[in-house]
Design a protein around this motif. Structure first.
Motif, PDB file in Angstrom:
ATOM      1  N   GLY A 308      76.583 122.006  36.242  1.00 25.29           N
ATOM      2  CA  GLY A 308      77.275 122.238  37.499  1.00 25.29           C
ATOM      3  C   GLY A 308      77.893 120.951  37.986  1.00 25.29           C
ATOM      4  N   LEU A 309      78.690 121.041  39.033  1.00 25.15           N
ATOM      5  CA  LEU A 309      79.400 119.889  39.566  1.00 25.15           C
ATOM      6  C   LEU A 309      78.906 119.550  40.962  1.00 25.15           C
ATOM      7  CD1 LEU A 309      83.063 120.735  38.480  1.00 25.15           C
ATOM      8  CD2 LEU A 309      81.402 119.274  37.300  1.00 25.15           C
ATOM      9  N   ARG A 310      78.469 118.307  41.137  1.00 25.08           N
ATOM     10  CA  ARG A 310      78.123 117.817  42.464  1.00 25.08           C
ATOM     11  C   ARG A 310      79.388 117.416  43.213  1.00 25.08           C
ATOM     12  NH1 ARG A 310      74.968 114.919  38.928  1.00 25.08           N
ATOM     13  NH2 ARG A 310      72.768 115.495  38.841  1.00 25.08           N
ATOM     14  N   VAL A 311      79.286 117.468  44.531  1.00 26.08           N
ATOM     15  CA  VAL A 311      80.359 116.984  45.399  1.00 26.08           C
ATOM     16  C   VAL A 311      79.960 115.593  45.856  1.00 26.08           C
ATOM     17  CG1 VAL A 311      81.680 117.409  47.495  1.00 26.08           C
ATOM     18  CG2 VAL A 311      80.790 119.344  46.167  1.00 26.08           C
ATOM     19  N   MET A 312      80.660 114.576  45.380  1.00 28.49           N
ATOM     20  CA  MET A 312      80.268 113.196  45.636  1.00 28.49           C
ATOM     21  C   MET A 312      81.318 112.453  46.453  1.00 28.49           C
ATOM     22  SD  MET A 312      77.317 112.959  44.243  1.00 28.49           S
ATOM     23  CE  MET A 312      77.077 111.191  44.406  1.00 28.49           C
ATOM     24  N   THR A 313      80.847 111.742  47.466  1.00 31.11           N
ATOM     25  CA  THR A 313      81.692 110.819  48.216  1.00 31.11           C
ATOM     26  C   THR A 313      81.517 109.427  47.611  1.00 31.11           C
ATOM     27  OG1 THR A 313      79.958 110.288  49.815  1.00 31.11           O
ATOM     28  CG2 THR A 313      81.352 112.201  50.295  1.00 31.11           C
ATOM     29  N   PRO A 314      82.373 108.455  47.971  1.00 31.48           N
ATOM     30  CA  PRO A 314      82.247 107.123  47.380  1.00 31.48           C
ATOM     31  C   PRO A 314      80.886 106.467  47.562  1.00 31.48           C
ATOM     32  CG  PRO A 314      84.403 107.343  48.376  1.00 31.48           C
ATOM     33  CD  PRO A 314      83.636 108.578  48.751  1.00 31.48           C
ATOM     34  N   ASP A 315      80.227 106.700  48.707  1.00 35.36           N
ATOM     35  CA  ASP A 315      78.925 106.081  48.922  1.00 35.36           C
ATOM     36  C   ASP A 315      77.765 107.064  48.781  1.00 35.36           C
ATOM     37  OD1 ASP A 315      79.129 107.573  51.229  1.00 35.36           O
ATOM     38  OD2 ASP A 315      79.137 105.873  52.606  1.00 35.36           O
ATOM     39  N   GLY A 316      78.070 108.313  48.410  1.00 36.59           N
ATOM     40  CA  GLY A 316      77.024 109.302  48.212  1.00 36.59           C
ATOM     41  C   GLY A 316      76.513 109.963  49.475  1.00 36.59           C
ATOM     42  N   HIS A 317      77.018 109.581  50.640  1.00 39.29           N
ATOM     43  CA  HIS A 317      76.555 110.141  51.897  1.00 39.29           C
ATOM     44  C   HIS A 317      77.527 111.202  52.407  1.00 39.29           C
ATOM     45  CE1 HIS A 317      74.389 106.061  52.242  1.00 39.29           C
ATOM     46  NE2 HIS A 317      73.538 106.974  51.798  1.00 39.29           N
ATOM     47  N   PRO A 318      77.098 112.020  53.364  1.00 41.97           N
ATOM     48  CA  PRO A 318      77.934 113.131  53.834  1.00 41.97           C
ATOM     49  C   PRO A 318      79.203 112.658  54.547  1.00 41.97           C
ATOM     50  CG  PRO A 318      75.636 113.446  54.476  1.00 41.97           C
ATOM     51  CD  PRO A 318      75.765 112.037  53.984  1.00 41.97           C
ATOM     52  N   ILE A 319      80.109 113.580  54.747  1.00 41.64           N
ATOM     53  CA  ILE A 319      81.273 113.372  55.590  1.00 41.64           C
ATOM     54  C   ILE A 319      81.308 114.494  56.630  1.00 41.64           C
ATOM     55  CG2 ILE A 319      83.798 113.424  55.717  1.00 41.64           C
ATOM     56  CD1 ILE A 319      83.907 112.127  52.978  1.00 41.64           C
ATOM     57  N   TYR A 320      81.378 114.103  57.905  1.00 44.79           N
ATOM     58  CA  TYR A 320      81.578 115.029  59.012  1.00 44.79           C
ATOM     59  C   TYR A 320      82.700 114.443  59.870  1.00 44.79           C
ATOM     60  CZ  TYR A 320      76.831 116.373  57.625  1.00 44.79           C
ATOM     61  OH  TYR A 320      75.728 116.755  56.910  1.00 44.79           O
ATOM     62  N   ALA A 321      83.745 115.197  60.105  1.00 47.34           N
ATOM     63  CA  ALA A 321      84.888 114.666  60.841  1.00 47.34           C
ATOM     64  C   ALA A 321      85.676 115.793  61.485  1.00 47.34           C
ATOM     65  CB  ALA A 321      85.795 113.858  59.907  1.00 47.34           C
ATOM     66  N   GLU A 322      86.394 115.448  62.552  1.00 48.72           N
ATOM     67  CA  GLU A 322      87.327 116.365  63.199  1.00 48.72           C
ATOM     68  C   GLU A 322      88.744 115.843  63.006  1.00 48.72           C
ATOM     69  OE1 GLU A 322      88.217 118.507  67.536  1.00 48.72           O
ATOM     70  OE2 GLU A 322      86.779 116.846  67.398  1.00 48.72           O
ATOM     71  N   SER A 323      89.674 116.741  62.796  1.00 48.12           N
ATOM     72  CA  SER A 323      91.075 116.369  62.629  1.00 48.12           C
ATOM     73  C   SER A 323      91.664 115.895  63.955  1.00 48.12           C
ATOM     74  CB  SER A 323      91.875 117.568  62.111  1.00 48.12           C
ATOM     75  OG  SER A 323      93.264 117.304  62.181  1.00 48.12           O
ATOM     76  N   ASP A 324      92.392 114.766  63.915  1.00 47.56           N
ATOM     77  CA  ASP A 324      93.102 114.294  65.109  1.00 47.56           C
ATOM     78  C   ASP A 324      94.342 115.134  65.385  1.00 47.56           C
ATOM     79  OD1 ASP A 324      91.302 112.210  65.604  1.00 47.56           O
ATOM     80  OD2 ASP A 324      92.367 110.820  64.277  1.00 47.56           O
ATOM     81  N   SER A 325      95.015 115.542  64.307  1.00 46.93           N
ATOM     82  CA  SER A 325      96.262 116.295  64.484  1.00 46.93           C
ATOM     83  C   SER A 325      96.023 117.776  64.767  1.00 46.93           C
ATOM     84  CB  SER A 325      97.140 116.146  63.230  1.00 46.93           C
ATOM     85  OG  SER A 325      96.483 116.663  62.086  1.00 46.93           O
ATOM     86  N   HIS A 326      94.843 118.269  64.391  1.00 44.25           N
ATOM     87  CA  HIS A 326      94.491 119.672  64.620  1.00 44.25           C
ATOM     88  C   HIS A 326      93.108 119.732  65.275  1.00 44.25           C
ATOM     89  CE1 HIS A 326      97.638 119.906  61.577  1.00 44.25           C
ATOM     90  NE2 HIS A 326      97.742 121.213  61.782  1.00 44.25           N
ATOM     91  N   PRO A 327      93.012 119.420  66.560  1.00 40.88           N
ATOM     92  CA  PRO A 327      91.709 119.464  67.231  1.00 40.88           C
ATOM     93  C   PRO A 327      91.035 120.821  67.069  1.00 40.88           C
ATOM     94  CG  PRO A 327      93.372 118.467  68.641  1.00 40.88           C
ATOM     95  CD  PRO A 327      94.111 119.050  67.463  1.00 40.88           C
ATOM     96  N   GLY A 328      89.747 120.768  66.832  1.00 38.40           N
ATOM     97  CA  GLY A 328      89.008 122.010  66.620  1.00 38.40           C
ATOM     98  C   GLY A 328      88.832 122.356  65.151  1.00 38.40           C
ATOM     99  N   VAL A 329      89.440 121.574  64.258  1.00 39.46           N
ATOM    100  CA  VAL A 329      89.243 121.770  62.819  1.00 39.46           C
ATOM    101  C   VAL A 329      88.364 120.631  62.315  1.00 39.46           C
ATOM    102  CG1 VAL A 329      90.310 122.003  60.557  1.00 39.46           C
ATOM    103  CG2 VAL A 329      91.475 122.900  62.588  1.00 39.46           C
TER     104      VAL A 329
END
Length: 375
Positions: A308-329
C-alpha cells in the motif's frame, strides 16, 4: 442544485471517515464523498497500530496531538462499537519497539531520557526492558539471539484497520450523515455568496464548509483552492502468515498477531512513487527480519503479501490548513490516520463544526515548509 450540506468531507478513508463520523455526531448535515474503487487507499493496506511510543520527541505539537488521540481512543472505540455492532479488535495492552543491537537499545534509552527532560512528570508511560524483562513479558516466545531488549509503551496497542473503516462508514450513516461512493470530485469553487460548490461524478453539493481529506489525491484538489500541499507516496509491503495459536500478546515493531491468529510482518519504506506492486526482494528482507526476532516463525506458512501507499509530508507530520482564497475550505492529511482517528472524530470534528482550526493545530500548517532556511 442536487443537495446542500453543512460540511462536505472529500475522502472516505480513515481520516475523512473519522472527521465525517465526528461531525455527524455533532448534529451537522455532513456528506462524505468517496472516490473510485481503483483509487490509492492507505486505509486498506494499514498495519493497524494505535501508537504513541517514539512520536513527538522534540516536536511538542505532534506529541500533544498524539497523546490526545491515544487518551480518547478507548471511549471512541467503545462508542463506535456500540453504535455499529462492529468489533474493532482493539487491544491496548502495550507495544514493543525491539532493539536488535546495543546501539539501538542505547538510542531508544537516550530518546526516552530526552523526552523525560522535556516533559518531567508528564512523561508518557514508556520504559526500557532488558532481554530478561522482555522474555518475562513474552512467555510463549523464544527470542532470537540478537534481541537485546525493547522499549515498552504501556498505552500503545493495535486495531483491525478494515473493521475500523467499515465501522466509521456505518457510523456516519447511522448518525444521519450521507456517504456516497464513486463520487470522484472534479471541482471545488466558491458560489460567490459565501458557500462552496463541490462538483463530483454524479452530482454537486453546496456546503458551508469543505474538508479535503483525500490522501494522495489531496494535492490536486487543494491546488484548486490555492493551497500548495507537499506530499508524496511511500510504499509499504506486508506479509501475512497462516492462522496460528495466540503467542504474541503485544504488537511490536514490524510484527503483530491479529485476533484471528495471523501474524502481520512489515513494514518496508520504499520511495517508488505510485507503485503498489509487491516484490520478492521485500518479502525476503521482511522474512529475514522476522526470523531474527522470532526464529520459531520459520515453521509457519506465509499465505499473503500486499503493498500500500503511505501519504507522506516532508517532515512526516500532519498538515491542517484553511485556504486563504476560499475561506471555509480546509485540508486534513497525515500518515497516522489510525492513531489519530479519535482526535479527528473528536477535537478536529468539533473545530470543523465551529468553522475554524484550533490554535493547537497551527504548527501543522504547510507554511512551515516554505520558511526560508537562513544560513
Amino acid at each position: 442544485m442536487d443537495t446542500e450540506a453543512d460540511v462536505v468531507v472529500i475522502g472516505a478513508g480513515t481520516v475523512g471517515a473519522s472527521i465525517g463520523y465526528g461531525l455527524a455526531g455533532l448534529g451537522r448535515r455532513v456528506a462524505v464523498l468517496d472516490g473510485g474503487d481503483r483509487d490509492f487507499r492507505a486505509a486498506v493496506a494499514n498495519f493497524g497500530l494505535v501508537w504513541e511510543q517514539g512520536k513527538g520527541v522534540d516536536v511538542p505539537g505532534y506529541r500533544i496531538l498524539t497523546r490526545e488521540a491515544i487518551t480518547c481512543w478507548p471511549e471512541f472505540c467503545s462508542a463506535l462499537q456500540d453504535e455499529t455492532g462492529i468489533d474493532l479488535h482493539y487491544d491496548r495492552t502495550g507495544g514493543l519497539m525491539i532493539s536488535m543491537s546495543e546501539a539501538e537499545f542505547e538510542r531508544s534509552s537516550r530518546m526516552q531520557a530526552r523526552l523525560r527532560d522535556q516533559l518531567g512528570e508528564e512523561m508518557p508511560p514508556w520504559e526500557m526492558l532488558d532481554r530478561a524483562a522482555l522474555e518475562a513479558k513474552l512467555p510463549k516466545v523464544k527470542l532470537g539471539k540478537d534481541v537485546i531488549g525493547a522499549s515498552f509503551g504501556h498505552d500503545d496497542g493495535h486495531v483491525n484497520p478494515l473493521r475500523l473503516l467499515a465501522a466509521l462508514h456505518a457510523g456516519i450513516v447511522k448518525r444521519g450523515g450521507v456517504l456516497r461512493g464513486g463520487a470522484t470530485v472534479t471541482s471545488i469553487r466558491s458560489n460567490g455568496t459565501g458557500g462552496t460548490l463541490v462538483e463530483y461524478a454524479g452530482g454537486r453539493i453546496l456546503a458551508g464548509r469543505v474538508v479535503i481529506a483525500a490522501g494522495l489525491g489531496t494535492k490536486a484538489l487543494a491546488a484548486q483552492v490555492g493551497l500548495d500541499i507537499p506530499i508524496r507516496a511511500q510504499r509499504g509491503q506486508i506479509l501475512v502468515t497462516e492462522r496460528i495459536e495466540p503467542f504474541l500478546p503485544f504488537p511490536m515493531s514490524g510484527m503483530r498477531q491479529t485476533r484471528e491468529g495471523s501474524v502481520l510482518i512489515g513494514l518496508t519504506h520504499e520511495e517508488v512513487g505510485l507503485d503498489t506492486a509487491t516484490t520478492t526482494a521485500a518479502a525476503a528482507v521482511l522474512s529475514a527480519n522476522a526470523l531474527r526476532r522470532i526464529p520459531g516463525l520459520r515453521e509457519v506458512k506465509l499465505v499473503r503479501q500486499w503493498a500500500g501507499l503511505r501519504v507522506m509530508t516532508p517532515d512526516g507530520h500532519p498538515i491542517y490548513a484553511e485556504s486563504d482564497s476560499h475561506p471555509g475550505v480546509f485540508v486534513a492529511l497525515c500518515h497516522s490516520g489510525i492513531t489519530l482517528a479519535a482526535a479527528h472524530a473528536g477535537m478536529f470534528a468539533r473545530s470543523m463544526a465551529e468553522g475554524r482550526l484550533p490554535a493547537a493545530l497551527d504548527v501543522f500548517h504547510h507554511r512551515r515548509f516554505h520558511v526560508s532556511q537562513a544560513a
